[in-house]
Motif scaffolding. Structure first.
Motif, PDB file in Angstrom:
ATOM      1  N   VAL A  10      -3.912  -3.199   9.989  1.00  0.00           N
ATOM      2  CA  VAL A  10      -2.943  -2.872   9.152  1.00  0.00           C
ATOM      3  C   VAL A  10      -1.555  -2.516   9.928  1.00  0.00           C
ATOM      4  O   VAL A  10      -1.706  -1.114  10.412  1.00  0.00           O
ATOM      5  CB  VAL A  10      -3.227  -1.975   7.829  1.00  0.00           C
ATOM      6  CG1 VAL A  10      -1.783  -1.757   6.917  1.00  0.00           C
ATOM      7  CG2 VAL A  10      -4.150  -2.485   7.151  1.00  0.00           C
ATOM      8  N   GLU A  12       2.135  -0.931  10.232  1.00  0.00           N
ATOM      9  CA  GLU A  12       3.027  -0.463   9.495  1.00  0.00           C
ATOM     10  C   GLU A  12       3.797   0.529  10.364  1.00  0.00           C
ATOM     11  O   GLU A  12       3.318   1.649  10.973  1.00  0.00           O
ATOM     12  CB  GLU A  12       2.596   0.542   8.290  1.00  0.00           C
ATOM     13  CG  GLU A  12       3.739   1.018   7.435  1.00  0.00           C
ATOM     14  CD  GLU A  12       4.119  -0.249   6.590  1.00  0.00           C
ATOM     15  OE1 GLU A  12       5.673  -0.140   6.471  1.00  0.00           O
ATOM     16  OE2 GLU A  12       3.746  -1.408   6.429  1.00  0.00           O
ATOM     17  N   ALA A  39      -9.227  -5.477  -0.875  1.00  0.00           N
ATOM     18  CA  ALA A  39      -7.602  -5.672  -0.967  1.00  0.00           C
ATOM     19  C   ALA A  39      -6.844  -4.679  -1.228  1.00  0.00           C
ATOM     20  O   ALA A  39      -5.911  -4.035  -0.743  1.00  0.00           O
ATOM     21  CB  ALA A  39      -7.190  -6.812  -1.914  1.00  0.00           C
ATOM     22  N   TYR A  40      -7.336  -3.623  -2.071  1.00  0.00           N
ATOM     23  CA  TYR A  40      -6.780  -2.321  -2.752  1.00  0.00           C
ATOM     24  C   TYR A  40      -6.836  -1.454  -1.412  1.00  0.00           C
ATOM     25  O   TYR A  40      -5.874  -0.618  -1.346  1.00  0.00           O
ATOM     26  CB  TYR A  40      -7.348  -1.675  -3.789  1.00  0.00           C
ATOM     27  CG  TYR A  40      -6.909  -2.403  -5.214  1.00  0.00           C
ATOM     28  CD1 TYR A  40      -5.305  -2.839  -5.220  1.00  0.00           C
ATOM     29  CD2 TYR A  40      -7.716  -2.972  -6.072  1.00  0.00           C
ATOM     30  CE1 TYR A  40      -4.945  -3.359  -6.406  1.00  0.00           C
ATOM     31  CE2 TYR A  40      -7.380  -3.378  -7.339  1.00  0.00           C
ATOM     32  CZ  TYR A  40      -5.814  -3.784  -7.310  1.00  0.00           C
ATOM     33  OH  TYR A  40      -5.490  -4.412  -8.518  1.00  0.00           O
ATOM     34  N   ASP A  43      -4.132  -1.935   0.927  1.00  0.00           N
ATOM     35  CA  ASP A  43      -2.920  -1.525   0.432  1.00  0.00           C
ATOM     36  C   ASP A  43      -2.737   0.076   0.383  1.00  0.00           C
ATOM     37  O   ASP A  43      -1.845   0.524   0.481  1.00  0.00           O
ATOM     38  CB  ASP A  43      -2.922  -2.011  -1.161  1.00  0.00           C
ATOM     39  CG  ASP A  43      -2.422  -3.438  -1.447  1.00  0.00           C
ATOM     40  OD1 ASP A  43      -2.234  -4.267  -0.096  1.00  0.00           O
ATOM     41  OD2 ASP A  43      -2.851  -4.132  -2.228  1.00  0.00           O
ATOM     42  N   ASP A  44      -4.010   0.610   0.210  1.00  0.00           N
ATOM     43  CA  ASP A  44      -3.704   2.076   0.027  1.00  0.00           C
ATOM     44  C   ASP A  44      -3.540   2.716   1.443  1.00  0.00           C
ATOM     45  O   ASP A  44      -2.787   3.446   1.637  1.00  0.00           O
ATOM     46  CB  ASP A  44      -5.165   2.884  -0.553  1.00  0.00           C
ATOM     47  CG  ASP A  44      -5.520   2.567  -1.930  1.00  0.00           C
ATOM     48  OD1 ASP A  44      -4.397   2.217  -2.745  1.00  0.00           O
ATOM     49  OD2 ASP A  44      -6.509   2.710  -2.113  1.00  0.00           O
ATOM     50  N   ARG A  46      -2.004   1.066   3.918  1.00  0.00           N
ATOM     51  CA  ARG A  46      -0.399   0.781   4.230  1.00  0.00           C
ATOM     52  C   ARG A  46       0.581   1.757   3.705  1.00  0.00           C
ATOM     53  O   ARG A  46       1.413   2.283   3.997  1.00  0.00           O
ATOM     54  CB  ARG A  46      -0.181  -0.477   3.525  1.00  0.00           C
ATOM     55  CG  ARG A  46       1.294  -1.003   4.310  1.00  0.00           C
ATOM     56  CD  ARG A  46       1.659  -2.456   3.796  1.00  0.00           C
ATOM     57  NE  ARG A  46       1.110  -3.259   4.981  1.00  0.00           N
ATOM     58  CZ  ARG A  46       0.114  -4.030   4.843  1.00  0.00           C
ATOM     59  NH1 ARG A  46      -0.659  -4.120   3.889  1.00  0.00           N
ATOM     60  NH2 ARG A  46      -0.302  -4.715   5.941  1.00  0.00           N
ATOM     61  N   GLY A  47       0.310   2.031   2.273  1.00  0.00           N
ATOM     62  CA  GLY A  47       0.854   2.910   1.427  1.00  0.00           C
ATOM     63  C   GLY A  47       1.138   4.436   2.223  1.00  0.00           C
ATOM     64  O   GLY A  47       2.008   5.040   2.072  1.00  0.00           O
TER      65      GLY A  47
END
Length: 75
Positions: A10, A12, A39-40, A43-44, A46-47
């Motif tokens: 990931v 970022e 998938a979550y 996302d977590d 990345r956030g």
């Protein structure tokens, strides 16, 4: 259905997280794919990196900081 572990990266900003996920394989045309939970998870991560919370992102895997290479070494 088969499952196999895979490392996903990931990226970022100036950080990259190395996160282990499981790819699901079956006889459909969508294979291989991630579970909803994985998938979550991505996302977590990345956030958390976007918010500058590297400690939280590191709960999911190794975090690396990207640094530019000096121009004198690039040909």
């Amino acid at each position: 259905m088969k499952q196999r572990k895979k490392i996903k990266y990931v990226h970022e900003g100036r950080y990259v997280a190395e996160v282990e996920v499981e790819l699901l394989e079956d006889d459909t045309g969508w294979s291989p794919y991630l579970s909803v939970e994985d998938a979550y998870k991505l996302d977590d991560v990345r956030g958390a990196i976007r918010q500058g919370n590297l400690e939280s992102a590191a709960k999911y895997g190794q975090i690396y900081e990207l640094r530019p290479v000096a121009h004198q070494y690039v040909r």
